[in-house]
Write a protein that holds these residues in place. Structure first.
Motif: not given
Lengths: 110, 569
Positions: B119, B121, B127, B166, B171
């Motif tokens: 992800r 961010t 997200g 998500w 991340e």
């Protein structure tokens, strides 16, 4: 053919010979060799020395011994093997002949 | 603020910035890629690393604590760019494979790491899911964003999918992760390179296979068995993993859905709780009900919060178990302890709320009131229902279709009236009304019992009894009840109407007739208890029948109103 390649080829042969000459008189560790090479403007970056030394060692021309260092990891001190000494002497002869040839060639071109 | 890593370089430990680490690692990896193992690659790498370690030690002696990317840049300047290793070194035949990358500077060489899904961010809007997917496929994330927004229109699937992604997608936190998130652009050149490497691997395997074929057969058999064994092991492994994944998936879905329902349940204002009774429905607000039951608002929230914790914690644990089994992602440290803590807190809160509430029910009190019926015109007493008009109430008797209670205008109406008929030695019939309630102490229970509003009415020889009573909502529901006892002297008779079917409770009688069969009859008090002349007559008739004629079968069909006898000859 690129001019860079030719330069590299010439430098390469001379580089090996010079390294052998440095080590011939007294054993050295790579950093010392590098500082000498830098003085003589033969080498710009250090990294390339290590593969060269390893190759010469594998060819039986060089050998080394370990020595503890006060500033960092233990150092390898390189010196010539008997084969290396003969090889260096041979190279000296070759260089002499080359030098003469080159001087002759340069004179001719003038 | 930067993350620092600890590395071991040439046997010396250094603290290095995260981004400096990435640069150094890529530098070393790139150089390493230039050598074959036959050329003494490991030795060369050790030498280079030792030299770098030596230089870094010098830098550290100046009182520095952490190596940053400037230090690494300086060292690379001294050591030389990776390309220098090729042009200056021993390549008689230049390796085409690496001359490609030698045209880039080494910082681009880190793009050779394989691409992973993270992800983003930093550039994401919510997200970073769409941005991450965009990086992965090398497509502008706007397309994925549009797709998600559009799919929301289809029953909100987009939102659900987004939440799942998500959770699943990690991340990109460190520089290394951010680099591998962007990965290597997929070009024909790179595809070609990958294919070439694959081919090399295959060739290697084939040559190994040839060598092995020349070896003795015993070795072959052994390795064959080994292969079969490892194949079986891998199948088992796969099966277990598959079962684990399926279980994990089920855990995740099950836990997720219930938790979702719970959360929706908590945050949606619950306006009405419905009781169904016959064809009617009554709704009450949760607050109204909790006010009736819990001593205070605090007790209500204590109990509810505790209860939600008790339910939610196992569900969350289930979800964590599911994600661990499905994605191998370990839950954060101390999750277990935290969950256990919350769960125990839930128990404590529920217990406190429950105890404080149950104390309110601990003491029982009743108030009794006796009326002597000395002005009755005859020996027969008729019982009847006191109808709503007579007591001016809007509440209608449900005739046994009891709802637990009904709340209206601050009044709580409860259909919990019981009528019993008992024997007495006094001359006149007596009517006793017992009002009962619970409370945290006797005076409170007494007060509540007194507050019960309950009506009876005596008109000539008919006693009207209300089938319900009311209490004020402020008195709360504390298991209030009303018991009406009619004491009959011997010789007096009472008529139980049909409407008393659900009001009379466990009246002892001579015939051991059940309550529901006692209505619509006269009952007379005798020395041997309550007797019904109707049942007496019926039984006498049956006994006569039995004695006289065994060939006749009599089937008695008793309805509420009449009694039919079918005699079969």
């Amino acid at each position: 053919m690129k001019i860079e390649n030719t330069k590299a080829q010439m430098r390469k042969g001379v580089l090996e010979y010079c390294i052998l000459l440095f080590i011939k008189d007294n054993e050295m560790y790579p950093s010392e060799i590098i500082s000498k090479l830098k003085e003589s403007k033969l080498m710009v970056v250090e990294g390339t020395l290590y593969p060269l030394l390893t190759r010469l060692k594998n060819a039986g021309i060089l050998t080394y011994r370990w020595e503890e260092s006060t500033s960092g990891p233990p150092r390898k001190y390189y010196c010539l093997t008997p084969i290396g000494e003969t090889f260096t002497n041979e190279l000296s002869g070759t260089w002499k002949a080359l030098e003469e040839a080159v001087t002759f060639a340069q004179k001719q071109s003038k | 603020m930067k993350k620092t890593l600890t590395i071991n370089l040439g046997g010396i430990v250094f603290n290095i910035d995260d981004d400096a680490f990435v640069v150094l690692k890529n530098y070393l990896d790139t150089i390493k890629g230039y050598f074959d193992n036959s050329e003494g690659r490991d030795e060369i790498m050790t030498d280079i690393e030792s030299r770098i370690a030596e230089m870094l030690t010098e830098k550290m002696n100046g009182g520095k604590e952490v190596i940053n990317s400037n230090d690494i840049s300086a060292i690379i300047k001294i050591m030389g760019q990776p390309e220098d290793y090729i042009s200056d070194d021993m390549d008689e035949q230049p390796r085409t494979q690496y001359t490609q990358s030698s045209q880039h500077t080494y910082t681009h060489a880190n793009q050779t790491t394989s691409r992973r899904l993270f992800r983003d961010t930093e550039s994401g809007n919510v997200g970073g899911v769409c941005a991450g997917i965009g990086h992965y496929f090398g497509v502008d994330p706007i397309w994925f964003r549009m797709a998600f927004v559009l799919s929301v229109l289809f029953l909100g699937t987009g939102i659900f999918l987004y939440i799942i992604l998500w959770i699943i997608m990690p991340e990109a936190r460190t520089s290394a992760e951010k680099l591998s998130m962007r990965g290597e652009p997929v070009t024909f050149e790179n595809i070609g390179k990958t294919v070439e490497e694959e081919m090399k691997n295959v060739k290697k395997k084939f040559s190994n296979f040839d060598n092995e074929a020349v070896n003795n057969t015993a070795h072959n058999v052994k390795s064959g068995l080994n292969q079969v064994g490892s194949f079986l092991v891998s199948i088992f492994k796969f099966a277990f993993q598959a079962i684990g994944k399926i279980l994990g998936f089920l855990f995740l879905i099950f836990g997720g859905l219930i938790l979702f329902a719970l959360i929706v349940g908590i945050f949606t204002p619950v306006d009405q709780i419905f009781f169904e009774s016959g064809s009617d429905q009554w709704g009450y607000s949760l607050i109204e009900l909790s006010n009736l039951f819990f001593p205070s608002g605090m007790d209500f929230w204590l109990t509810i919060t505790g209860f939600i914790m008790l339910i939610a914690v196992p569900l969350i644990a289930l979800i964590f178990a599911g994600t661990t089994m499905l994605f191998g992602a370990k839950p954060p440290k101390y999750t277990g302890i935290a969950l256990a803590g919350v769960w125990i807190l839930g128990i404590i809160l529920t217990a406190i709320g429950g105890l404080r509430t149950s104390v309110e029910f601990s003491k029982d009190s009743s108030i009794s009131e006796v009326t002597t019926l000395n002005e009755l015109p005859s020996d027969t007493i008729y019982l009847d229902i006191l109808n709503e008009k007579q007591i001016n109430s809007s509440y209608k008797y449900s005739h046994g279709n009891r709802e637990p209670f009904r709340i209206k205008d601050g009044q709580l109406t409860i259909e919990d009236v019981e009528v019993n008929v008992l024997e007495t030695n006094s001359k006149y019939p007596q009517l006793e009304i017992i009002k009962q309630s619970r409370g945290k102490n006797y005076s409170e229970a007494d007060q509540r019992a007194e507050n019960i509003q309950f009506s009876t009415q005596i008109d000539s020889n008919t006693i009207y009894i209300s089938p319900f009573f009311t209490v004020s909502s402020d008195d709360k529901w504390r298991n209030q009840s009303v018991q009406v006892n009619l004491y009959l002297p011997t010789g007096k008779t009472v008529f139980l109407p049909k409407s008393y079917k659900h009001i009379i409770y466990d009246i002892k009688n001579y015939h051991d007739t059940y309550d529901k069969n006692m209505v619509n009859m006269f009952w007379s008090m005798t020395d041997s208890g309550l007797v019904s002349p109707k049942i007496m007559k019926r039984e006498k008739k049956r006994m006569d029948q039995d004695a006289n004629d065994f060939e006749k079968f009599e089937i008695n069909i008793t309805t509420d109103d009449e009694e039919h006898s079918i005699i079969i000859q």
